[in-house]
Scaffold this active site. Structure first.
Site, mmCIF file in Angstrom:
data_model
loop_
_atom_site.group_PDB
_atom_site.id
_atom_site.type_symbol
_atom_site.label_atom_id
_atom_site.label_comp_id
_atom_site.label_asym_id
_atom_site.label_seq_id
_atom_site.Cartn_x
_atom_site.Cartn_y
_atom_site.Cartn_z
ATOM 1 N N HIS A 8 -25.157 8.962 12.251
ATOM 2 C CA HIS A 8 -24.472 8.570 11.016
ATOM 3 C C HIS A 8 -25.161 7.355 10.415
ATOM 4 O O HIS A 8 -25.509 6.409 11.115
ATOM 5 C CB HIS A 8 -23.006 8.218 11.284
ATOM 6 C CG HIS A 8 -22.279 7.791 10.041
ATOM 7 N ND1 HIS A 8 -21.750 8.700 9.155
ATOM 8 C CD2 HIS A 8 -22.022 6.564 9.527
ATOM 9 C CE1 HIS A 8 -21.192 8.047 8.145
ATOM 10 N NE2 HIS A 8 -21.347 6.758 8.341
ATOM 11 N N LYS B 230 -13.899 10.133 12.305
ATOM 12 C CA LYS B 230 -14.476 11.432 11.961
ATOM 13 C C LYS B 230 -15.505 11.873 12.997
ATOM 14 O O LYS B 230 -15.600 13.057 13.319
ATOM 15 C CB LYS B 230 -15.114 11.371 10.573
ATOM 16 C CG LYS B 230 -14.111 11.159 9.438
ATOM 17 C CD LYS B 230 -14.731 11.366 8.076
ATOM 18 C CE LYS B 230 -15.676 10.241 7.692
ATOM 19 N NZ LYS B 230 -14.996 9.013 7.289
ATOM 20 N N SER C 23 -12.969 4.324 9.992
ATOM 21 C CA SER C 23 -13.203 5.491 9.145
ATOM 22 C C SER C 23 -14.358 6.321 9.677
ATOM 23 O O SER C 23 -14.258 7.547 9.837
ATOM 24 C CB SER C 23 -13.488 5.043 7.709
ATOM 25 O OG SER C 23 -13.846 6.130 6.891
ATOM 26 N N ARG D 172 -8.837 3.201 -0.640
ATOM 27 C CA ARG D 172 -9.636 1.980 -0.514
ATOM 28 C C ARG D 172 -10.645 1.876 -1.649
ATOM 29 O O ARG D 172 -10.917 0.791 -2.157
ATOM 30 C CB ARG D 172 -10.366 1.960 0.830
ATOM 31 C CG ARG D 172 -9.464 1.674 2.030
ATOM 32 C CD ARG D 172 -10.172 1.996 3.333
ATOM 33 N NE ARG D 172 -11.450 1.327 3.423
ATOM 34 C CZ ARG D 172 -12.513 1.843 4.037
ATOM 35 N NH1 ARG D 172 -12.451 3.037 4.586
ATOM 36 N NH2 ARG D 172 -13.640 1.164 4.090
ATOM 37 N N ASP E 59 -7.718 9.581 7.327
ATOM 38 C CA ASP E 59 -8.866 8.840 6.814
ATOM 39 C C ASP E 59 -9.260 9.316 5.429
ATOM 40 O O ASP E 59 -9.645 8.510 4.583
ATOM 41 C CB ASP E 59 -10.057 8.980 7.769
ATOM 42 C CG ASP E 59 -11.298 8.296 7.204
ATOM 43 O OD1 ASP E 59 -11.282 7.058 7.121
ATOM 44 O OD2 ASP E 59 -12.244 9.003 6.819
#
Length: 427
Positions: free
Chosen positions: A82, A187, A183, A168, A161
Site C-alpha cells: 500500500h 482495509k 483507515s 473526513r 471506514d
C-alpha cells in the site's frame, strides 16, 4: 448506556476512549444510529487530541468488524503493498505483476484518486475494457490463476471506514495520523493478506510533509499490523518531486509498461525493486526481482492480469486532444515541485475534486527531461495533456506556484529516506 455525545465529550476533553466506547460508536455509525455531524465532531476531536496506540488498534478492529474478512487461497504467500499516495506513483502497476512473477500472490485492493494524488483504479481504467469491480469469487480465482489482482475494495470490507473516509474528506479531518493509520490498516487486514509492505510518502506531494510525521504514521501502522497478526514493514520514500516522468492516468500506464519491458525511468524501477525485495523477504521467498523484471516475466503477468479483468493489454491507450508545451523561463536545474505538478494534472482532468466526479483517461503532465537535468531558458520542459483546452490556463498557473527550474546544484535524489520494521533498508 453509551451515547454519541458522551464519546464526543470524552475525546474533546482529552480522555482516552474505552474499548466499549470505540466498539459502540463505530458500530452505531455504520448502522446509521450516529449522525454524520456527530461523527464529524468526534473525528475533529481525534484530530486535535489524538489516540494512543491501543485506542488506534481498537478503532481499527471495530472498523474491520463492521464488515467481513476475505479468506483467500494460500497456495502462494499472500503479500500486499500500500502507498499513502503521491504524484506519478504508478508503482503498483509494475510491482503487482513483478511480485507475482517472483512467486507471490498479490491481492491489491485499491482506490481512486482525490485531489492532486492519483488513483490506481483510475489509471487502470484507461486500459480499454478493463474493469475494477470484481466479486469475491473472481478475486480468489484470479489470484489462483494469475497470482495478482488489482481491483476495487468490495462493499463488504470495512464499510465503517468507507463512510468515515468520505466524511473526513469534507470536514478537514483527513490529516489525523490515528484515522489515516486505522483507515489503511482496517482495509488491508480485512483484505486477507498475510504480509504487508507500506510505501509511506514524504514531501510536498504527500499527506505527510515531514520525515517525522511520516515515521509516526509508519510506526503506528506497523504496530497495528503486529497487534492483528499481520507482519508489516514500511519504507519512507521521497515525494518532493514527481515519481517518474508522468502524472496522469493513461500516461502513467504507458510508463509502467515501459518499466515492465525493462526500460522506463530509473526512479520508478528503483522504488519498485526496493518494495519487491521487502515483499519477498517478508514472505521468505528467494528471488531476484531485477532479473525477473529484465526477463520479461513480469510483463507477461501484466498482460494476463489485464486480460483477466476484461482489458486489452495490446490496445492503444487514450490520447489527449490538446497538448501544450511549457518552456523554461530561465536556465538551471529541472526540479518540479510534486504538489504543483499534481495540481496541474488534476486541473487538466486527471483527478477529481469529489469522489463522484469523473476523470479524463488521457489528461495529465509529462516531463520531457529527468528531474535534475540541466535546461536552458526557452527549452521545452513538460507537456500538458487534456481534452478540455480551457483547463490549460489553470494548469499553467498551478505550475507557477513553485519554480520548475532551480539555480541550486542537484546532488541526486534519495528515494529511500528510512524504514520501520525493515531488515534490509536504512532507518
Amino acid at each position: 448506556m453509551i451515547t454519541a455525545v458522551d464519546v464526543i465529550a470524552a475525546k474533546r476533553d482529552g480522555h482516552r476512549l474505552s474499548d466499549a466506547q470505540i466498539d459502540w460508536v463505530v458500530a452505531a455509525y455504520t448502522r446509521g444510529e450516529v449522525a454524520d455531524e456527530q461523527m464529524a465532531a468526534l473525528a475533529m476531536a481525534i484530530l486535535l487530541n489524538g489516540m494512543d496506540a491501543a485506542e488506534t488498534a481498537r478503532w481499527t478492529l471495530a472498523m474491520i468488524e463492521s464488515g467481513e474478512r476475505l479468506v483467500l487461497p494460500a497456495d502462494r504467500p499472500l503479500v500486499d503493498k500500500h502507498s499513502t499516495g503521491g504524484v506519478g506513483d504508478k508503482i503498483t502497476l509494475v510491482l503487482a505483476p513483478l511480485a507475482a512473477a517472483c512467486g507471490l500472490a498479490v491481492p491489491q485492493l485499491s482506490g481512486r484518486g482525490l485531489g492532486h494524488t492519483g488513483g490506481t483504479l483510475d489509471k487502470l481504467e484507461a486500459v480499454p475494457g478493463w474493469r475494477a469491480e470484481l466479486s469475491l469469487e473472481e478475486i480468489a480465482a484470479q489470484l489462483a490463476d494469475v497470482g495478482a489482482v488489482v481491483c476495487a475494495t468490495t462493499p463488504t470490507l470495512a464499510p465503517a471506514d468507507r463512510r468515515l473516509y468520505a466524511l473526513r474528506d469534507v470536514t478537514g479531518t483527513v490529516p489525523s495520523v490515528p484515522l489515516i493509520a486505522s483507515s489503511i490498516m482496517s482495509k488491508k487486514i480485512a483484505g486477507g493478506a498475510r504480509g504487508l509492505v507500506l510505501d509511506v510518502k514524504v514531501g510536498s506531494g504527500a499527506f505527510m510533509g515531514t520525515l517525522d510525521a511520516a515515521r509516526e504514521l509508519a510506526t503506528r501502522m506497523v504496530e497495528i499490523g503486529a497487534l492483528h497478526d499481520l507482519p508489516t514493514r514500511a519504507l519512507l520514500t521521497d515525494m518532493s518531486v514527481p515519481l517518474g516522468r508522468t502524472a496522469g492516468n493513461a500516461l502513467e500506464v504507458a510508463e509502467a509498461v515501459e518499466v515492465l519491458r525493462g526500460g522506463g525511468p530509473a526512479d520508478v524501477r528503483g522504488l519498485t525493486l526496493a518494495l519487491a525485495r521487502e515483499m519477498l523477504d517478508l514472505a521468505g521467498v528467494s528471488a531476484d526481482p531485477a532479473a525477473v523484471l529484465d526477463s520479461g516475466a513480469a510483463h507477461a503477468v501484466w498482460e494476463r492480469m489485464i486480460a483477466a479483468q476484461g482489458g486489452d493489454p495490446t490496445a492503444a491507450l487514450p490520447r489527449a486532444s490538446s497538448v501544450a508545451v511549457v518552456e523554461a523561463d530561465r536556465s538551471g536545474i529541472l526540479r518540479p515541485d510534486a504538489l504543483a505538478v499534481g495540481v496541474a494534472a488534476w486541473r487538466l482532468g486527471a483527478g477529481r475534486a469529489r469522489k463522484e466526479d469523473g476523470v479524463q483517461a488521457a489528461a495529465g503532465v509529462r516531463l520531457l527531461h529527468d528531474v535534475g537535468a540541466d535546461v536552458r531558458a526557452g527549452e521545452p520542459l513538460l507537456e500538458l495533456h487534456t481534452d478540455t483546452p480551457e483547463a490549460l490556463e489553470g494548469a499553467r498557473s498551478a505550475l507557477t506556484a513553485a519554480p520548475l527550474v532551480s539555480s541550486e546544484p542537484f546532488a541526486g535524489r534519495s528515494l529511500l529516506l528510512g524504514s520501520v520494521g525493515s531488515r534490509s533498508s536504512a532507518g
